[in-house]
Design a protein around this motif. Structure first.
Motif, PDB file in Angstrom:
ATOM      1  N   PHE A  55       0.860  -1.190   0.000  1.00 31.77           N
ATOM      2  CA  PHE A  55       0.000   0.000   0.000  1.00 31.77           C
ATOM      3  C   PHE A  55       0.890   1.232   0.000  1.00 31.77           C
ATOM      4  O   PHE A  55       1.828   1.341   0.802  1.00 31.77           O
ATOM      5  CB  PHE A  55      -0.931   0.044   1.223  1.00 31.77           C
ATOM      6  CG  PHE A  55      -1.857   1.237   1.192  1.00 31.77           C
ATOM      7  CD1 PHE A  55      -3.110   1.151   0.596  1.00 31.77           C
ATOM      8  CD2 PHE A  55      -1.456   2.471   1.715  1.00 31.77           C
ATOM      9  CE1 PHE A  55      -3.947   2.264   0.535  1.00 31.77           C
ATOM     10  CE2 PHE A  55      -2.293   3.587   1.646  1.00 31.77           C
ATOM     11  CZ  PHE A  55      -3.544   3.470   1.065  1.00 31.77           C
ATOM     12  N   MET A 103      -2.510   4.890  -3.842  1.00 34.40           N
ATOM     13  CA  MET A 103      -3.505   5.967  -3.781  1.00 34.40           C
ATOM     14  C   MET A 103      -2.828   7.316  -3.827  1.00 34.40           C
ATOM     15  O   MET A 103      -1.875   7.570  -3.088  1.00 34.40           O
ATOM     16  CB  MET A 103      -4.317   5.878  -2.484  1.00 34.40           C
ATOM     17  CG  MET A 103      -5.313   4.747  -2.477  1.00 34.40           C
ATOM     18  SD  MET A 103      -6.572   5.010  -1.205  1.00 34.40           S
ATOM     19  CE  MET A 103      -7.663   6.192  -2.010  1.00 34.40           C
ATOM     20  N   GLN A 104      -3.334   8.171  -4.706  1.00 29.19           N
ATOM     21  CA  GLN A 104      -2.890   9.563  -4.670  1.00 29.19           C
ATOM     22  C   GLN A 104      -3.878  10.308  -3.783  1.00 29.19           C
ATOM     23  O   GLN A 104      -5.029  10.492  -4.144  1.00 29.19           O
ATOM     24  CB  GLN A 104      -2.837  10.162  -6.069  1.00 29.19           C
ATOM     25  CG  GLN A 104      -2.302  11.581  -6.044  1.00 29.19           C
ATOM     26  CD  GLN A 104      -1.898  12.058  -7.425  1.00 29.19           C
ATOM     27  OE1 GLN A 104      -1.140  11.408  -8.122  1.00 29.19           O
ATOM     28  NE2 GLN A 104      -2.416  13.202  -7.819  1.00 29.19           N
ATOM     29  N   MET A 105      -3.412  10.711  -2.629  1.00 32.79           N
ATOM     30  CA  MET A 105      -4.301  11.332  -1.652  1.00 32.79           C
ATOM     31  C   MET A 105      -4.421  12.835  -1.923  1.00 32.79           C
ATOM     32  O   MET A 105      -3.729  13.380  -2.767  1.00 32.79           O
ATOM     33  CB  MET A 105      -3.796  11.071  -0.237  1.00 32.79           C
ATOM     34  CG  MET A 105      -3.771   9.588   0.137  1.00 32.79           C
ATOM     35  SD  MET A 105      -5.370   8.754  -0.027  1.00 32.79           S
ATOM     36  CE  MET A 105      -6.292   9.483   1.338  1.00 32.79           C
ATOM     37  N   ILE A 162      -1.023  15.157   4.578  1.00 33.80           N
ATOM     38  CA  ILE A 162      -1.643  14.784   5.850  1.00 33.80           C
ATOM     39  C   ILE A 162      -2.439  13.503   5.640  1.00 33.80           C
ATOM     40  O   ILE A 162      -2.341  12.535   6.404  1.00 33.80           O
ATOM     41  CB  ILE A 162      -2.565  15.921   6.353  1.00 33.80           C
ATOM     42  CG1 ILE A 162      -1.764  17.202   6.589  1.00 33.80           C
ATOM     43  CG2 ILE A 162      -3.307  15.496   7.616  1.00 33.80           C
ATOM     44  CD1 ILE A 162      -2.636  18.431   6.837  1.00 33.80           C
ATOM     45  N   ALA A 163      -3.228  13.504   4.571  1.00 28.14           N
ATOM     46  CA  ALA A 163      -4.041  12.330   4.251  1.00 28.14           C
ATOM     47  C   ALA A 163      -3.164  11.155   3.826  1.00 28.14           C
ATOM     48  O   ALA A 163      -3.485   9.999   4.129  1.00 28.14           O
ATOM     49  CB  ALA A 163      -5.034  12.674   3.145  1.00 28.14           C
ATOM     50  N   ALA A 167      -1.988   9.576   6.927  1.00 34.76           N
ATOM     51  CA  ALA A 167      -3.119   8.911   7.577  1.00 34.76           C
ATOM     52  C   ALA A 167      -3.451   7.607   6.863  1.00 34.76           C
ATOM     53  O   ALA A 167      -3.673   6.573   7.494  1.00 34.76           O
ATOM     54  CB  ALA A 167      -4.339   9.828   7.583  1.00 34.76           C
ATOM     55  N   SER A 168      -3.446   7.641   5.537  1.00 33.05           N
ATOM     56  CA  SER A 168      -3.854   6.460   4.777  1.00 33.05           C
ATOM     57  C   SER A 168      -2.882   5.303   4.982  1.00 33.05           C
ATOM     58  O   SER A 168      -3.296   4.158   5.090  1.00 33.05           O
ATOM     59  CB  SER A 168      -3.993   6.792   3.290  1.00 33.05           C
ATOM     60  OG  SER A 168      -2.720   6.963   2.691  1.00 33.05           O
ATOM     61  N   ILE A 189      -1.074   4.707   7.622  1.00 28.46           N
ATOM     62  CA  ILE A 189      -1.266   4.165   8.974  1.00 28.46           C
ATOM     63  C   ILE A 189      -2.519   3.290   8.992  1.00 28.46           C
ATOM     64  O   ILE A 189      -2.513   2.178   9.527  1.00 28.46           O
ATOM     65  CB  ILE A 189      -1.367   5.298  10.022  1.00 28.46           C
ATOM     66  CG1 ILE A 189      -0.063   6.103  10.061  1.00 28.46           C
ATOM     67  CG2 ILE A 189      -1.680   4.724  11.405  1.00 28.46           C
ATOM     68  CD1 ILE A 189      -0.149   7.391  10.865  1.00 28.46           C
ATOM     69  N   GLY A 190      -3.581   3.783   8.372  1.00 32.36           N
ATOM     70  CA  GLY A 190      -4.824   2.999   8.296  1.00 32.36           C
ATOM     71  C   GLY A 190      -4.585   1.664   7.611  1.00 32.36           C
ATOM     72  O   GLY A 190      -5.021   0.615   8.092  1.00 32.36           O
ATOM     73  N   ALA A 191      -3.850   1.699   6.500  1.00 30.37           N
ATOM     74  CA  ALA A 191      -3.574   0.467   5.750  1.00 30.37           C
ATOM     75  C   ALA A 191      -2.745  -0.495   6.591  1.00 30.37           C
ATOM     76  O   ALA A 191      -2.965  -1.704   6.573  1.00 30.37           O
ATOM     77  CB  ALA A 191      -2.853   0.799   4.445  1.00 30.37           C
ATOM     78  N   CYS A 227      -2.741  -0.694   9.857  1.00 30.20           N
ATOM     79  CA  CYS A 227      -3.634  -1.255  10.881  1.00 30.20           C
ATOM     80  C   CYS A 227      -4.456  -2.410  10.302  1.00 30.20           C
ATOM     81  O   CYS A 227      -4.844  -3.321  11.025  1.00 30.20           O
ATOM     82  CB  CYS A 227      -4.595  -0.197  11.414  1.00 30.20           C
ATOM     83  SG  CYS A 227      -3.781   1.072  12.382  1.00 30.20           S
ATOM     84  N   ASN A 286       0.497  13.243  11.765  1.00 31.47           N
ATOM     85  CA  ASN A 286       0.123  11.831  11.813  1.00 31.47           C
ATOM     86  C   ASN A 286       1.327  10.913  11.999  1.00 31.47           C
ATOM     87  O   ASN A 286       1.172   9.758  12.390  1.00 31.47           O
ATOM     88  CB  ASN A 286      -0.674  11.448  10.567  1.00 31.47           C
ATOM     89  CG  ASN A 286      -2.074  12.033  10.618  1.00 31.47           C
ATOM     90  OD1 ASN A 286      -2.618  12.239  11.697  1.00 31.47           O
ATOM     91  ND2 ASN A 286      -2.632  12.332   9.465  1.00 31.47           N
TER      92      ASN A 286
END
Lengths: 279, 385
Positions: free
Chosen positions: B25, B53-55, B59-60, B63-64, B66-68, B70, B90
């Motif tokens: 990711f 992913m191009q956020m 910041i996003a 975040a993305s 870290i989410g991935a 998790c 983040n």
């Protein structure tokens, strides 16, 4: 439906030391209950549910519920949730957020998640104020209303969160209140069932700050306000403009079918892998 | 399988390393001079069933990833100074929640928008102390294209082993120059995975204090339902304000890095065997010039050596002190107004070792000739060698 409190108790974390952080009479408990009932009614296994949040009163909700829970930084919950969802698309990802968290500091993440139409449900508790930090005006505070940082009345124009979500590309957008609990259950259940980005705005009472600073009374008075001023969308569409004044529309405002982000990515991967195999 | 030889740009080597280490990711945002990493990941990941992913911003992006992570994916982002600043918020969340992920920072001149296309090492301190609060960072600093490949793998491995974000500190020149790279075959690459819990879900503590100092980590959807929060938390993951729990959490963040510093950090030594009294400390691209300068000096019968930390945070302090014990004059060369030098001053006994700065921050590299001149100047003033 089962006795509501029984259902809720099955989903609360046994190890978490209650009481919760919310003021007595706060609408957030109603939202928590409605979210649980909706998940329960759809039979989604607890292990497959991820509840993300940012910072604020509403964002304290995930810690109490027995799911996979991610309490993140202020405004960023949707961006974290995006990573979770894309890395493991089989998970049901819910974001619980407030008007400040979602629409001020998190506004950019919100509109871009709408645009991507990623399969995430946002439950947006809108109480027109920053509660946790002590009553400052928010992006949804109506003009002329008071906040601790608007001591002479708010001179800004508020967002309409549902209009914002619809125009940014969300595929399911609904509004309800903590008074209209049955409708709220239906709206959240519908949102969880929707393949795509879904937003449920829930008007909720912050009597502690909004009610006090604006002399709008206690929890019961504020719930009565929701009762009197909500107009279901079926009625809203029929009444003339002048009768809408001072009221707000509730119910399912927007429900369209469109491509979902994770599905599109999966299709891309399949297309590329088929191409590699044919080589 | 035989090794494959390729001519690669540093950023491309980073993509190769990430893919080999199992990164599946990537969340990023375009920024010079790191963009080729995002472009490479956008090409490679869908072919491997991964996700790019191009956020909407950095910041996003942070975040993305870290989410991935998790959700169980090895995840990475790449950026440069302005984006690295946005990620600090983040990044702190990743430290406190002990979530593995890799952040590549291709350094350019700063502050602010600074010098987008010019080389710099002015984010040295930020890589260690960029976000607020107490924590310890790992930051790796390769000095060539092939090493970028290996250190990217190492960064992913360290993040998994220590359950912490790892910064890979590149610079505009190493990221954009092209060199020959021997691409290892996958079976020769040591890929580490985070330790999974073996206890039943009811016993699982996401932040358990374990003998190794690193807690096993379940992913969302594995059947362990736990809470992750950026608030100071107890071992289970619930917010706490109890003194003993606060201290335990903060000590854990510190100790898992500090106690393993000698394992995490490595040095490359050039001509240090004969205990030279003059030496150069530098990292990244500057160390290439230092190495060259040492060779030139040795040709002129000047006894000089060079030490290059491959890891900037943490430094293996005991080994560094031992290495520098014979050194009387230590030149610290870097592309900023003096950041590495402060760390060196902190760790070296200055009663025995004089520390001399060599700094450049005009967006150009320090040349071997510049370093050689400094060596001669230092030799000229005093120390008998």
């Amino acid at each position: 439906m089962e006795l509501k409190s029984d259902v809720i108790h099955q989903y609360l974390r046994p190890k978490k030391k209650f009481p919760h952080v919310w003021c007595s009479g706060c609408g957030l408990g109603v939202i928590l209950g409605s979210m649980i009932r909706s998940i329960h009614s759809l039979d989604i296994p607890k292990d497959d549910v991820v509840v993300c949040s940012g910072i604020g009163c509403s964002s304290r909700l995930p810690v109490y519920v027995d799911f996979n829970t991610l309490h993140t930084t202020h405004g960023r919950a949707i961006a974290f949730a995006t990573g979770v969802k894309v890395a493991k698309p089989r998970l049901k990802v819910i974001v619980v957020t407030g008007d400040g968290d979602c629409l001020a500091i998190g506004g950019n993440h919100f509109i871009h998640a709408c645009r991507r139409n990623i399969d995430i449900t946002v439950i947006l508790a809108n109480n027109w104020i920053y509660g946790m930090t002590g009553g400052q005006f928010s992006p949804t505070t109506p003009t002329e209303k008071f906040g601790s940082t608007a001591p002479y009345g708010n001179i800004e124009q508020p967002f309409n969160p549902c209009d914002l979500a619809i125009s940014a590309g969300a595929s399911y957008v609904a509004r309800s209140t903590v008074y209209h609990v049955d409708q709220l259950d239906k709206m959240i259940t519908g949102a969880l069932n929707k393949r795509g980005f879904s937003v449920v705005e829930v008007l909720s009472n912050c009597h502690t700050y909004f009610g006090r600073l604006n002399k709008e009374g206690d929890p019961v008075t504020m719930l009565n306000y929701f009762k009197k001023h909500a107009l279901p969308v079926q009625a809203w569409d029929k009444v003339p403009e002048e009768k809408r004044a001072g009221k707000f529309v509730t119910g399912l405002l927007h429900d369209v079918e469109k491509d979902e982000y994770c599905d599109n990515y999966e299709k891309l991967v399949e297309r590329l892998q088929a191409k590699m195999e044919s080589k | 399988m035989e090794k494959q030889v390729k001519l690669l740009q540093g950023n491309e080597a980073c993509v190769e390393g990430a893919v080999m280490a199992g990164v599946r990711f990537f969340g990023g945002y375009p920024i010079t001079p790191s963009t080729e990493i995002a472009e490479g990941m956008a090409r490679r990941l869908p072919l491997l069933g991964g996700r790019f992913m191009q956020m909407e911003d950095e910041i996003a992006s942070m975040a993305s990833i870290i989410g991935a992570s998790c959700a169980g994916a090895k995840s990475m982002t790449a950026t440069s100074g302005p984006g690295f600043s946005l990620m600090q918020e983040n990044l702190g969340y990743a430290y406190i929640t002990e979530t593995p992920c890799v952040i590549v920072n291709v350094q350019r001149g700063g502050p602010s928008t600074g010098l987008p296309t010019k080389v710099s090492q002015a984010d040295t301190m930020q890589a260690g102390f960029g976000t607020h609060g107490d924590y310890r960072a790992i930051a790796l600093a390769p000095s060539g294209v092939e090493e970028i490949l290996y250190q990217t793998i190492e960064a992913v491995n360290l993040s998994e082993m220590y359950r912490t974000p790892v910064v890979l500190l590149l610079d505009e020149v190493t990221a954009h120059m092209r060199e020959k790279v021997m691409i290892p075959s996958p079976e020769d690459v040591d890929v580490k995975q985070r330790r999974k819990p073996t206890v039943p879900p009811d016993w699982y503590k996401h932040f358990e204090i374990s003998p190794t100092g690193v807690s096993p980590m379940a992913a969302f959807g594995d059947g362990y339902r736990f809470n992750i929060t950026g608030l100071t938390h107890d071992q289970v993951g619930f917010p706490t304000a109890v003194s003993s729990e606060i201290v335990a959490m903060l000590d854990k963040l510190r100790d898992k890095i500090v106690k393993n510093a000698e394992d995490i950090c490595d040095y490359e030594l050039t001509e240090m065997d004969d205990d030279p009294k003059v030496a150069i400390v530098s990292y990244g691209i500057v160390a290439r010039a230092a190495k060259q300068a040492v060779m030139m000096a040795r040709d002129q019968r000047l006894k000089v050596g060079a030490v290059r930390p491959k890891t900037i945070w943490p430094l293996a302090v005991n080994r560094l002190r031992k290495l520098l014990k014979p050194v009387r004059k230590l030149i610290v060369a870097e592309l900023n107004q003096g950041q590495l030098i402060n760390m060196i001053k902190h760790h070296v006994d200055r009663r025995h070792t004089e520390i001399i700065p060599l700094q450049r921050y005009d967006g150009e590299l320090i040349t071997p000739a510049q370093i050689l001149n400094k060596i001669k100047e230092v030799k000229h003033h005093g120390t008998q060698v």
